[in-house]
Design a protein around this motif. Sequence first.
Motif, short mmCIF file in Angstrom:
data_model
loop_
_atom_site.label_atom_id
_atom_site.label_comp_id
_atom_site.label_asym_id
_atom_site.label_seq_id
_atom_site.Cartn_x
_atom_site.Cartn_y
_atom_site.Cartn_z
N LEU A 297 1.77 6.67 -6.92
CA LEU A 297 0.68 7.52 -7.38
C LEU A 297 0.93 9.00 -7.09
N GLY A 298 2.10 9.31 -6.58
CA GLY A 298 2.46 10.70 -6.36
C GLY A 298 2.20 11.22 -4.96
N GLY A 299 2.14 10.33 -3.99
CA GLY A 299 1.90 10.75 -2.62
C GLY A 299 3.07 11.52 -2.04
N THR A 300 2.76 12.43 -1.13
CA THR A 300 3.80 13.27 -0.52
C THR A 300 4.25 12.75 0.83
N ILE A 301 3.73 11.63 1.26
CA ILE A 301 4.07 11.06 2.55
C ILE A 301 5.29 10.14 2.40
N PHE B 253 7.84 6.87 3.17
CA PHE B 253 7.62 5.43 3.25
C PHE B 253 7.29 5.01 4.69
N PHE B 254 8.11 5.43 5.64
CA PHE B 254 7.92 5.00 7.02
C PHE B 254 6.75 5.70 7.70
N GLN B 255 6.40 6.89 7.27
CA GLN B 255 5.20 7.54 7.78
C GLN B 255 3.96 6.74 7.41
N SER B 256 3.92 6.26 6.18
CA SER B 256 2.78 5.47 5.73
C SER B 256 2.71 4.14 6.48
N LEU B 257 3.86 3.48 6.66
CA LEU B 257 3.87 2.23 7.43
C LEU B 257 3.39 2.46 8.85
N CYS B 258 3.79 3.58 9.43
CA CYS B 258 3.37 3.94 10.79
C CYS B 258 1.85 4.08 10.87
N VAL B 259 1.28 4.84 9.95
CA VAL B 259 -0.17 5.06 9.96
C VAL B 259 -0.93 3.75 9.74
N LEU B 260 -0.53 2.98 8.76
CA LEU B 260 -1.22 1.72 8.48
C LEU B 260 -1.10 0.75 9.65
N GLY B 261 0.05 0.74 10.29
CA GLY B 261 0.25 -0.14 11.44
C GLY B 261 -0.55 0.27 12.65
N TYR B 262 -0.56 1.55 12.96
CA TYR B 262 -1.34 2.02 14.10
C TYR B 262 -2.84 1.84 13.87
N CYS B 263 -3.28 1.92 12.63
CA CYS B 263 -4.71 1.77 12.33
C CYS B 263 -5.17 0.31 12.37
N VAL B 264 -4.28 -0.61 12.69
CA VAL B 264 -4.66 -2.00 12.92
C VAL B 264 -5.24 -2.16 14.34
N GLN C 137 -2.32 12.69 -1.08
CA GLN C 137 -2.44 12.25 -2.47
C GLN C 137 -3.01 13.37 -3.34
N PRO C 138 -2.68 13.33 -4.63
CA PRO C 138 -3.34 14.26 -5.55
C PRO C 138 -4.85 13.98 -5.56
N PRO C 139 -5.67 15.02 -5.70
CA PRO C 139 -7.13 14.85 -5.60
C PRO C 139 -7.71 13.84 -6.58
N ASN C 140 -7.16 13.75 -7.77
CA ASN C 140 -7.74 12.83 -8.76
C ASN C 140 -7.29 11.38 -8.56
N ARG C 141 -6.46 11.10 -7.57
CA ARG C 141 -5.97 9.74 -7.35
C ARG C 141 -6.29 9.19 -5.97
N LYS C 142 -7.14 9.87 -5.23
CA LYS C 142 -7.45 9.42 -3.87
C LYS C 142 -8.13 8.06 -3.86
N ALA C 143 -9.03 7.81 -4.80
CA ALA C 143 -9.72 6.52 -4.84
C ALA C 143 -8.75 5.38 -5.13
N LEU C 144 -7.73 5.65 -5.90
CA LEU C 144 -6.74 4.61 -6.21
C LEU C 144 -5.88 4.26 -4.99
N ILE D 193 0.84 -1.21 0.00
CA ILE D 193 0.00 0.00 0.00
C ILE D 193 0.87 1.25 0.00
N THR D 194 1.95 1.22 0.74
CA THR D 194 2.86 2.36 0.78
C THR D 194 3.51 2.61 -0.57
N LEU D 195 3.97 1.53 -1.22
CA LEU D 195 4.56 1.68 -2.54
C LEU D 195 3.53 2.19 -3.55
N ASN D 196 2.31 1.70 -3.46
CA ASN D 196 1.23 2.19 -4.32
C ASN D 196 1.02 3.68 -4.12
#
Length: 174
Positions: free
Chosen positions: A79-83, A85-96, A145-152, A72-75
Motif C-alpha cells: 500500500l506504499g508504506g515507508t516502513i 519489513f523488519f521494522q513492521s514485524l518488530c512493532v507488531l510483535g512487541y504490540c502482542v 502510510q499515505p493518508p488516504n490508505r491508513k484505513a486499509l 500485515i507487513t506485506l499489505n
Amino acid sequence: MRDLKAVGKKFVHVMYPRKSSALLRDWDLWGPLVLCVALALMLQGGSADSKDDGGPQFAEVFVIIWFGAVVITLNSKLLGGTISFFQSLCVLGYCVMPLTVAMLVCRLVLLAGGGTVSFIVRLIVVGAMFAWSTLASTAFLADSQPPNRKALVVYPIFLFYFVISWMILTFTPQ
C-alpha cells in the motif's frame, strides 16, 4: 546487557504508546520472539498428547502470530508504506505484549474458578488489552502510510489482534 535494555525500552514504548521513531529506528525480533513463545506456551493447555485439551497447540499459535505479522507487513508495503519489513514485524510483535499479559491474567482468573463472573472478567481484560495492542501498533504504523490508505492498513491489524484475542478468550484449560 545492552540488548536487554533495548528490549525493555521497547516494552515501555508499547506500554505508553506515543508517536516515536525510537521503536522503529532500532528494530529487533528478540522481544517479539519471547512474547510469542510465552503466549504459545500459556495457550497450549494441558498435556502434550491429549486430543481434547482446551487450547491450540504451540505451533498453531506460533504460526498464526508470525504469518499474520508477515501478511500485515506485506499489505503495508504494497500500500506504499515507508516502513521496512523488519521494522513492521518488530512493532507488531512487541504490540502482542498486552495480549500476553491478558493471557496471564485469564489463566489466573481461570485458576480461581469458572462461571459467568469469570467469563465477564476475562472478557473485560481481553477487550481492554485488545484495544491497547491495536492502538499501540497503529500509533507506530499508521504514520508510515499515505493518508488516504491508513484505513486499509489499520483493518488487517485490527483483525490480527482480534484473532489472537479470540484465542485467549476462548481458551479453557483441561
